[in-house]
Design an enzyme around this catalytic site. Sequence first.
Site, PDB file in Angstrom:
ATOM      1  N   GLY A  23       0.783  -1.230   0.000  1.00  0.00           N
ATOM      2  CA  GLY A  23       0.000   0.000   0.000  1.00  0.00           C
ATOM      3  C   GLY A  23       0.811   1.275   0.000  1.00  0.00           C
ATOM      4  N   SER A  24       2.136   1.180  -0.022  1.00  0.00           N
ATOM      5  CA  SER A  24       2.971   2.372   0.085  1.00  0.00           C
ATOM      6  C   SER A  24       2.946   3.197  -1.196  1.00  0.00           C
ATOM      7  CB  SER A  24       4.420   1.969   0.408  1.00  0.00           C
ATOM      8  OG  SER A  24       4.914   1.044  -0.549  1.00  0.00           O
ATOM      9  N   TYR A  33      -3.291  -0.863   6.745  1.00  0.00           N
ATOM     10  CA  TYR A  33      -4.678  -0.949   6.284  1.00  0.00           C
ATOM     11  C   TYR A  33      -5.604  -1.270   7.455  1.00  0.00           C
ATOM     12  CZ  TYR A  33      -3.665  -0.822   1.238  1.00  0.00           C
ATOM     13  OH  TYR A  33      -3.311  -0.448  -0.036  1.00  0.00           O
ATOM     14  N   LYS A 217      -0.850  -0.848 -12.677  1.00  0.00           N
ATOM     15  CA  LYS A 217      -0.636   0.519 -12.189  1.00  0.00           C
ATOM     16  C   LYS A 217       0.622   0.573 -11.341  1.00  0.00           C
ATOM     17  CE  LYS A 217      -3.418   2.616  -9.125  1.00  0.00           C
ATOM     18  NZ  LYS A 217      -4.752   3.069  -8.678  1.00  0.00           N
ATOM     19  N   LYS A 219       3.038   3.143  -8.765  1.00  0.00           N
ATOM     20  CA  LYS A 219       3.058   4.344  -7.936  1.00  0.00           C
ATOM     21  C   LYS A 219       4.257   5.209  -8.305  1.00  0.00           C
ATOM     22  CE  LYS A 219      -0.483   3.311  -5.249  1.00  0.00           C
ATOM     23  NZ  LYS A 219      -1.653   4.170  -5.026  1.00  0.00           N
ATOM     24  N   ASP A 247       0.219   6.596 -10.678  1.00  0.00           N
ATOM     25  CA  ASP A 247      -0.559   7.149  -9.568  1.00  0.00           C
ATOM     26  C   ASP A 247       0.360   7.918  -8.640  1.00  0.00           C
ATOM     27  OD1 ASP A 247      -2.259   7.681  -7.462  1.00  0.00           O
ATOM     28  OD2 ASP A 247      -2.778   5.597  -7.050  1.00  0.00           O
ATOM     29  N   ASN A 249      -0.792   9.956  -6.040  1.00  0.00           N
ATOM     30  CA  ASN A 249      -1.382  10.132  -4.707  1.00  0.00           C
ATOM     31  C   ASN A 249      -1.237  11.560  -4.168  1.00  0.00           C
ATOM     32  OD1 ASN A 249      -0.605   6.958  -4.711  1.00  0.00           O
ATOM     33  ND2 ASN A 249      -2.446   7.350  -3.477  1.00  0.00           N
ATOM     34  N   GLU A 273      -3.062   9.365 -11.993  1.00  0.00           N
ATOM     35  CA  GLU A 273      -4.075   9.378 -10.944  1.00  0.00           C
ATOM     36  C   GLU A 273      -3.675  10.342  -9.829  1.00  0.00           C
ATOM     37  OE1 GLU A 273      -5.935   5.998  -7.936  1.00  0.00           O
ATOM     38  OE2 GLU A 273      -5.257   5.442  -9.958  1.00  0.00           O
ATOM     39  N   GLU A 302     -10.763   8.905  -5.307  1.00  0.00           N
ATOM     40  CA  GLU A 302     -10.728   8.083  -4.098  1.00  0.00           C
ATOM     41  C   GLU A 302     -10.782   8.932  -2.836  1.00  0.00           C
ATOM     42  OE1 GLU A 302      -6.375   6.652  -2.874  1.00  0.00           O
ATOM     43  OE2 GLU A 302      -6.690   6.419  -5.020  1.00  0.00           O
ATOM     44  N   ASP A 325     -15.381   5.547  -4.685  1.00  0.00           N
ATOM     45  CA  ASP A 325     -14.900   4.777  -3.544  1.00  0.00           C
ATOM     46  C   ASP A 325     -16.112   4.408  -2.691  1.00  0.00           C
ATOM     47  OD1 ASP A 325     -12.166   4.363  -1.713  1.00  0.00           O
ATOM     48  OD2 ASP A 325     -13.971   4.681  -0.535  1.00  0.00           O
ATOM     49  N   HIS A 352     -11.912   2.963  -7.353  1.00  0.00           N
ATOM     50  CA  HIS A 352     -10.781   2.765  -6.456  1.00  0.00           C
ATOM     51  C   HIS A 352     -11.058   1.567  -5.560  1.00  0.00           C
ATOM     52  CE1 HIS A 352      -8.940   3.685  -2.370  1.00  0.00           C
ATOM     53  NE2 HIS A 352      -7.889   3.493  -3.155  1.00  0.00           N
ATOM     54  N   ALA A 353     -10.048   0.725  -5.347  1.00  0.00           N
ATOM     55  CA  ALA A 353     -10.230  -0.433  -4.463  1.00  0.00           C
ATOM     56  C   ALA A 353      -8.961  -0.785  -3.709  1.00  0.00           C
ATOM     57  CB  ALA A 353     -10.717  -1.637  -5.267  1.00  0.00           C
ATOM     58  N   GLY A 354      -8.023   0.163  -3.578  1.00  0.00           N
ATOM     59  CA  GLY A 354      -6.774  -0.110  -2.883  1.00  0.00           C
ATOM     60  C   GLY A 354      -6.935   0.024  -1.384  1.00  0.00           C
ATOM     61  N   GLU A 383     -10.156  -1.480 -10.081  1.00  0.00           N
ATOM     62  CA  GLU A 383      -8.881  -1.759  -9.412  1.00  0.00           C
ATOM     63  C   GLU A 383      -8.986  -3.039  -8.573  1.00  0.00           C
ATOM     64  OE1 GLU A 383      -5.454   0.610  -6.902  1.00  0.00           O
ATOM     65  OE2 GLU A 383      -7.546   1.211  -6.597  1.00  0.00           O
TER      66      GLU A 383
END
Length: 438
Positions: A23-24, A33, A217, A219, A247, A249, A273, A302, A325, A352-354, A383
């Site tokens: 998730g970073s 999470y 995708k 980051k 992405d 963020n 993104e 998101e 989201d 979004h689904a992260g 996602e």
Amino acid sequence: MLHKITSLTVRDVRFPTSLEQHGSDAMHTDPDYSVAYVVLDTDCGLKGFGLTFTVGKGTEIVVCAVEAVAGLVVGKSLQEIVSDFRGFYRLLTSDGQMRWLGPEKGVIHLAIAAVLNAVWDLWARAEGKPLWKLLVDMDPKQIVSCIDFRYITDALTEEEAVEILVKAQEGKQRREEHMLKEGYPAYTTSCAWLGYSDQLLKQLCTDALKSGWTKFKVKVGADLEDDKRRCRLMRQMIGPDNTLMIDANQRWDVAEAISWVSSLAEFKPLWVEEPTSPDDILGHAAISKALAPLGIGVATGEQCHNRVMFKQFLQASALQFVQIDSCRLGSVNENLAVLLMAHKFQVPVCPHAGGVGLCELVQHLILFDYICVSGSLGNRMCEYVDHLHEHFTSPVVIHDAHYMPPKDPGYSCEMLESSVQSHQYPEGDVQVKNDNAV
């Protein structure tokens, strides 16, 4: 349908994902999470399960907000709620005092999403259907009656929403059968979290390609030269014909985003993104305009507060991909409004689904979108992240890089009680690496 709600409980549940950098990204370097996990009990024994997603520290604040709105829910029957769902949504979001904490944004809105997710789960269970099927089987006017149109009628009226849904009735059965057979197309974010080593990235890409994944995708946003190197590596791994997205963020200012993404254009990303502040609608519009000649779209949503923000993003042509989201917005009710607005403005929805549980929830919404709203899979995908599904009683099913429609009744929110107890903060056996209490 009487099912009187007798109690609401909420727990702080955290998973130590930061230990392995799952998730970073450029702004959230060590997320754990987590969820505020809601359970509704009824007098007939049926339960409703809901959650809202966080990344660790501060989850206890969301728990407090859920407890603050619990009194608006307990004592009501399911029939009372769903017979005027628009009114119930407004009851939660427009309390004369608590709305000051939002309105319809921030911690209070996350809390309301968790509660409403549990109500929708309860309704679907009462009907014996997965949530997507509950929505698909609804009459267009009943769907529209669940939506609060306050503040968005300049972009979408109630009559227009009904018209969209009525028009989509044609071919609906065929599209439902197609989903049941083939599933909804997905892309993966799990190969290229920012904290992953090159070796791990290569291994995960190799495994994903063997499993049928074609959309990836990566980051970006921490260091331009490192981004170039990692994007080059990703493109080499997945080949020239597969789809790549990037992405950031929310890492950049507007001019910086345009310059940075232009430097990555050689890797042919479909979208960038969250290039800047999630609240900067005009900034996103400027970035969209500047990147259009490069064939790069802008995706965001998101961390978009509510339907009013999405309305303005769409009106300003500030995004080319809408990312709903299931927990940031006010549950299914508000997401329905955004799906319908996106269709009117002809912008594809790519959810979004992260996060923990987000795949389980948002799959229902995107199935409804295809079957009953958009009727199209063009430039659309949902996602997927391959983390923590084992903690749910009805985990997502992915086949050949497609979400297969859930079959169990409900909104797929229910977690294994053993997982909740072992990861409950701060009492559980499995603890996050730092003392995260605020």
